[in-house]
Design a protein around this motif. Structure first.
Motif, short mmCIF file in Angstrom:
data_model
loop_
_atom_site.label_atom_id
_atom_site.label_comp_id
_atom_site.label_asym_id
_atom_site.label_seq_id
_atom_site.Cartn_x
_atom_site.Cartn_y
_atom_site.Cartn_z
N PHE A 95 13.57 -5.98 -2.37
CA PHE A 95 13.02 -4.92 -1.53
C PHE A 95 11.81 -5.49 -0.79
N LYS A 103 9.96 -7.49 -3.83
CA LYS A 103 10.20 -7.31 -5.26
C LYS A 103 11.70 -7.31 -5.53
N ARG A 104 12.09 -8.06 -6.56
CA ARG A 104 13.53 -8.11 -6.90
C ARG A 104 14.01 -6.73 -7.35
N VAL A 105 15.19 -6.35 -6.88
CA VAL A 105 15.80 -5.08 -7.27
C VAL A 105 16.55 -5.29 -8.58
N GLN A 107 19.16 -4.55 -11.78
CA GLN A 107 20.56 -4.13 -11.79
C GLN A 107 20.82 -3.11 -12.88
N GLY A 193 21.27 4.47 -6.12
CA GLY A 193 21.47 3.03 -6.13
C GLY A 193 22.52 2.57 -5.14
N TRP A 249 22.82 -2.10 -7.85
CA TRP A 249 21.40 -2.35 -7.63
C TRP A 249 20.63 -1.04 -7.84
N ASP A 250 19.65 -1.07 -8.74
CA ASP A 250 18.88 0.13 -9.06
C ASP A 250 17.72 0.26 -8.07
N THR A 251 17.95 0.95 -6.99
CA THR A 251 16.97 1.06 -5.90
C THR A 251 16.02 2.24 -6.07
N PHE A 254 12.24 2.26 -5.38
CA PHE A 254 11.84 1.94 -4.01
C PHE A 254 12.09 3.08 -3.02
N PHE A 268 15.96 -3.61 2.46
CA PHE A 268 16.47 -4.52 1.44
C PHE A 268 16.95 -5.83 2.07
#
Length: 346
Positions: A95, A103-105, A107, A193, A249-251, A254, A268
């Motif tokens: 993100f 920042k890494r998204v 899972q 997500g 992907w657990d968004t 964000f 993203f």
């Protein structure tokens, strides 16, 4: 317990043969997250971009076909089936906040399964319930997708994203890469997500377990589709199972308008600097023990349990991890993508 992804694919079947359809669907937990790619960047202990990897713990920079045997070299696997030491890997999603930090998204595990991040793997036999397929051979590997793409032109089949409105994937939206699914990253907030689907070609030349581009030894049916049992071309006459990955992907963390760009554009990016989503890709390196995969395919095993195979607990699978070859930070807020990629959109 429902497996909605399974149900969605099964929806492609006509009513008279739906009961006959079985497919293997199982989790491979996170083995490692690092910049390694033994297909595209063999021998490089830091490949250009970061991947998330599942499977056997012999994953390393050099895994030459005909020389390296994941079954012999691995001591554990992060996958449900204990005889599967294959490796499955994809790009990571990040993100990019309004202030430019990344920042890494994380899972999410897929519906009906238990894992630590990673990905869901499918091995799907023909949908007619009777046609046989040939399991991949020792040393086999392939790549689908192209990390440099920033438009739909030239994209391979059945690579897509789904924007979920709820965490339990309701409404589900039908079979993968249908309905409102997009080849690009979704242009809006996805409160439940984002799912990435990566589907590989299903015809093999019957000779080569690899090719210089990791693609030309495999092909798509010459007419129709795998789902319609379309015939393989004469150049690639051997019918393979359909290998498919799903990554959730657990968004949710964000989904804050104050973090998104002021113009509302989607924020993203994939780990190779892809802000479009068209460059998503998947890599596969076969590593099943003996004839285990062929037996499971012939038996048309379903989901993550199979009488032909040895299973392990989800806890044992999650304990199988690898330290990074070269330590590199990838979690928390970063000033740039690992590998110092410039983010591009076209």
């Amino acid at each position: 317990m429902q497996w909605r992804s399974l149900a969605a694919v099964a929806a492609l079947l006509s009513a008279h043969n739906a009961a006959a359809q079985q497919m293997m669907r199982f989790s491979c937990s996170k083995l490692t997250i690092e910049r390694l790619d033994p297909l595209v960047s063999p021998g490089m202990e830091q490949s250009p971009h970061m991947h998330q990897v599942g499977g056997g713990n012999s994953f390393r920079a050099t895994m030459a076909p005909g020389e390296f045997d994941p079954v012999k070299e691995s001591t554990c696997t992060s996958c449900t089936f204990a005889e599967d030491f294959s490796n499955y890997w994809t790009a990571n999603l990040f993100f990019r906040a309004r202030n430019g930090t990344l920042k890494r998204v994380p899972q999410l595990v897929n519906m009906g399964l238990k894992a630590d991040g990673g990905l869901t793997v499918y091995y799907i036999p023909p949908y007619d319930g009777k046609t046989k397929v040939t399991a991949f051979k020792p040393g086999f590997r392939m790549l689908v997708g192209d990390p440099i793409l920033r438009s739909a032109e030239g994209q391979q089949r059945q690579l897509c994203h789904r924007c979920f409105s709820t965490i339990n994937q309701v409404p589900f939206g039908g079979a993968p890469c249908t309905g409102e699914d997009t080849a690009s990253l979704p242009p809006k907030m996805c409160t439940g997500g984002i799912r990435t689907t990566i589907t590989f070609p299903t015809c093999w030349d019957g000779v080569n377990v690899d090719s210089p581009d990791h693609k030309t030894h495999v092909a798509y049916p010459e007419s129709g589709t795998f789902e319609s049992t379309g015939p393989c071309p004469a150049s690639h006459p051997v019918r393979l199972p359909q290998l498919m990955y799903e990554i959730i992907w657990d968004t949710r963390e964000f989904n804050d308008v104050d973090l998104w760009p002021e113009d509302g554009s989607q924020p993203f990016v994939y780990s190779m600097g892809d802000g479009s989503g068209y460059g998503q890709h998947g890599d596969y390196l076969f590593g099943w023990k003996g004839d285990a995969l062929q037996r499971a395919l012939d038996a048309r095993c379903g989901n993550d349990r199979c009488s032909e195979l040895i299973s392990q607990s989800s806890e044992d699978a999650m304990r199988c991890t690898l330290n990074q070859t070269v330590p590199e930070k990838y979690d928390g807020w970063l000033s740039q993508l690992p590998g110092n990629w410039t983010i591009t959109y076209e």
